[in-house]
Write a protein that holds these residues in place. Structure first.
Motif, PDB file in Angstrom:
ATOM      1  N   ASN A   1       0.806  -1.226   0.000  1.00  0.00           N
ATOM      2  CA  ASN A   1       0.000   0.000   0.000  1.00  0.00           C
ATOM      3  C   ASN A   1       0.839   1.277   0.000  1.00  0.00           C
ATOM      4  O   ASN A   1       0.304   2.366   0.190  1.00  0.00           O
ATOM      5  CB  ASN A   1      -0.947   0.010   1.208  1.00  0.00           C
ATOM      6  N   GLY A   2       2.152   1.135  -0.178  1.00  0.00           N
ATOM      7  CA  GLY A   2       3.024   2.312  -0.235  1.00  0.00           C
ATOM      8  C   GLY A   2       3.127   3.062   1.084  1.00  0.00           C
ATOM      9  O   GLY A   2       3.252   4.285   1.092  1.00  0.00           O
ATOM     10  N   THR A   3       3.110   2.332   2.190  1.00  0.00           N
ATOM     11  CA  THR A   3       3.136   2.983   3.504  1.00  0.00           C
ATOM     12  C   THR A   3       4.510   2.971   4.174  1.00  0.00           C
ATOM     13  O   THR A   3       4.662   3.544   5.252  1.00  0.00           O
ATOM     14  CB  THR A   3       2.119   2.306   4.455  1.00  0.00           C
ATOM     15  N   LEU A   4       5.511   2.342   3.549  1.00  0.00           N
ATOM     16  CA  LEU A   4       6.839   2.265   4.152  1.00  0.00           C
ATOM     17  C   LEU A   4       7.470   3.649   4.211  1.00  0.00           C
ATOM     18  O   LEU A   4       7.560   4.357   3.207  1.00  0.00           O
ATOM     19  CB  LEU A   4       7.741   1.311   3.364  1.00  0.00           C
ATOM     20  N   LYS A   5       7.888   4.045   5.397  1.00  0.00           N
ATOM     21  CA  LYS A   5       8.523   5.337   5.621  1.00  0.00           C
ATOM     22  C   LYS A   5       9.917   5.108   6.193  1.00  0.00           C
ATOM     23  O   LYS A   5      10.188   4.073   6.807  1.00  0.00           O
ATOM     24  CB  LYS A   5       7.719   6.189   6.619  1.00  0.00           C
ATOM     25  N   VAL A   6      10.791   6.092   5.995  1.00  0.00           N
ATOM     26  CA  VAL A   6      12.161   5.999   6.482  1.00  0.00           C
ATOM     27  C   VAL A   6      12.488   7.235   7.306  1.00  0.00           C
ATOM     28  O   VAL A   6      12.201   8.363   6.895  1.00  0.00           O
ATOM     29  CB  VAL A   6      13.172   5.894   5.307  1.00  0.00           C
ATOM     30  N   TYR A   7      13.100   6.992   8.457  1.00  0.00           N
ATOM     31  CA  TYR A   7      13.627   8.071   9.276  1.00  0.00           C
ATOM     32  C   TYR A   7      15.145   7.910   9.304  1.00  0.00           C
ATOM     33  O   TYR A   7      15.651   6.840   9.663  1.00  0.00           O
ATOM     34  CB  TYR A   7      13.065   8.018  10.703  1.00  0.00           C
ATOM     35  N   ASP A   8      15.879   8.933   8.902  1.00  0.00           N
ATOM     36  CA  ASP A   8      17.344   8.901   8.947  1.00  0.00           C
ATOM     37  C   ASP A   8      17.806   9.339  10.335  1.00  0.00           C
ATOM     38  O   ASP A   8      17.692  10.512  10.692  1.00  0.00           O
ATOM     39  CB  ASP A   8      17.951   9.823   7.884  1.00  0.00           C
ATOM     40  N   ASP A   9      18.305   8.395  11.103  1.00  0.00           N
ATOM     41  CA  ASP A   9      18.757   8.637  12.474  1.00  0.00           C
ATOM     42  C   ASP A   9      20.267   8.859  12.451  1.00  0.00           C
ATOM     43  O   ASP A   9      21.034   7.942  12.164  1.00  0.00           O
ATOM     44  CB  ASP A   9      18.394   7.425  13.335  1.00  0.00           C
ATOM     45  N   TRP A  10      20.674  10.080  12.755  1.00  0.00           N
ATOM     46  CA  TRP A  10      22.095  10.422  12.806  1.00  0.00           C
ATOM     47  C   TRP A  10      22.597  10.506  14.245  1.00  0.00           C
ATOM     48  O   TRP A  10      23.795  10.643  14.473  1.00  0.00           O
ATOM     49  CB  TRP A  10      22.353  11.745  12.090  1.00  0.00           C
ATOM     50  N   ALA A  11      21.697  10.436  15.221  1.00  0.00           N
ATOM     51  CA  ALA A  11      22.073  10.555  16.635  1.00  0.00           C
ATOM     52  C   ALA A  11      22.455   9.178  17.171  1.00  0.00           C
ATOM     53  O   ALA A  11      21.828   8.638  18.079  1.00  0.00           O
ATOM     54  CB  ALA A  11      20.921  11.153  17.436  1.00  0.00           C
ATOM     55  N   THR A  12      23.489   8.604  16.585  1.00  0.00           N
ATOM     56  CA  THR A  12      23.915   7.250  16.934  1.00  0.00           C
ATOM     57  C   THR A  12      25.289   7.287  17.594  1.00  0.00           C
ATOM     58  O   THR A  12      26.030   8.253  17.439  1.00  0.00           O
ATOM     59  CB  THR A  12      23.989   6.371  15.666  1.00  0.00           C
ATOM     60  N   GLY A  13      25.621   6.228  18.299  1.00  0.00           N
ATOM     61  CA  GLY A  13      26.918   6.144  18.963  1.00  0.00           C
ATOM     62  C   GLY A  13      28.080   6.191  17.989  1.00  0.00           C
ATOM     63  O   GLY A  13      29.146   6.723  18.295  1.00  0.00           O
ATOM     64  N   SER A  14      27.887   5.644  16.801  1.00  0.00           N
ATOM     65  CA  SER A  14      28.955   5.630  15.802  1.00  0.00           C
ATOM     66  C   SER A  14      29.041   6.943  15.034  1.00  0.00           C
ATOM     67  O   SER A  14      30.030   7.198  14.353  1.00  0.00           O
ATOM     68  CB  SER A  14      28.716   4.492  14.802  1.00  0.00           C
ATOM     69  N   GLY A  15      27.989   7.753  15.104  1.00  0.00           N
ATOM     70  CA  GLY A  15      27.942   8.969  14.305  1.00  0.00           C
ATOM     71  C   GLY A  15      27.536   8.709  12.865  1.00  0.00           C
ATOM     72  O   GLY A  15      27.419   9.625  12.060  1.00  0.00           O
ATOM     73  N   LYS A  16      27.315   7.440  12.539  1.00  0.00           N
ATOM     74  CA  LYS A  16      26.886   7.046  11.191  1.00  0.00           C
ATOM     75  C   LYS A  16      25.361   6.932  11.174  1.00  0.00           C
ATOM     76  O   LYS A  16      24.736   6.636  12.184  1.00  0.00           O
ATOM     77  CB  LYS A  16      27.491   5.697  10.794  1.00  0.00           C
ATOM     78  N   ARG A  17      24.797   7.099  10.012  1.00  0.00           N
ATOM     79  CA  ARG A  17      23.338   7.046   9.864  1.00  0.00           C
ATOM     80  C   ARG A  17      22.811   5.621  10.048  1.00  0.00           C
ATOM     81  O   ARG A  17      23.412   4.649   9.619  1.00  0.00           O
ATOM     82  CB  ARG A  17      22.946   7.549   8.481  1.00  0.00           C
TER      83      ARG A  17
END
Length: 169
Positions: A83-99
């Motif tokens: 149904n085209g409901t997949l969403k993405v949140y880019d989380d940059w607040a990580t321990g590695s500093g990577k997304r």
């Protein structure tokens, strides 16, 4: 006491699903059924990197005090978004500093998986969407566990990141 009657499958009792049914693959869905994820792995209930994650971001995404995840190679996973409901949140607040891409259903809000840039060939599947959850083999960020949680006997307990320093070392 309530007089509400529930259908036997409504509560999602995992014991009603014999693990032998998943000898080749296992499919789970988000709450509304728009997104399905299938793991294609004959060793699904064998020794896989799966565990409980106690880091703040995983807890927030799971909506609980721990997130149950399975790290698995992308080529062993297929997913459909009918149904085209997949969403993405880019989380940059990580321990590695990577997304870390955090995928979820935009309709029902169910977490689906994470895609950490530090492991580009892996998905971190959110195990709550599957009918059976294979036994975890470790805890990551175990030093962030709440005091009242207790310990899970028999699990490797990593202070922070899986494969690195164990709790108490």
């Amino acid at each position: 006491m309530s007089n509400i009657a529930y259908k036997s499958d409504f509560t999602g009792d995992p014991k009603q699903h014999d693990t032998s049914k998943f000898s080749e693959s296992m499919t789970g869905t988000c709450l509304c059924g728009s997104i399905s994820v299938t793991i294609h792995d004959k060793e699904l209930f064998g020794e896989k990197p799966r565990g409980h994650f106690h880091c703040a971001n995983c807890r927030k995404v799971s909506g609980s005090f721990v997130s149950s995840n399975m790290a698995i190679e992308k080529d062993k996973v297929t997913y459909m978004d009918k149904n085209g409901t997949l969403k993405v949140y880019d989380d940059w607040a990580t321990g590695s500093g990577k997304r870390v891409k955090r995928l979820f259903c935009g309709n029902c809000g169910s977490p689906v998986m994470s895609q950490p840039d530090i492991f580009p060939h892996m998905y971190m599947l959110k195990m709550g969407m599957f009918p059976r959850i294979p036994k975890p083999e470790c805890e990551s960020f175990a030093e962030h566990r709440h005091d009242w949680q207790g310990k899970h006997d028999g699990l490797k307990q990593y202070a922070l990141i899986r494969g690195q320093k164990k709790l108490g070392e």
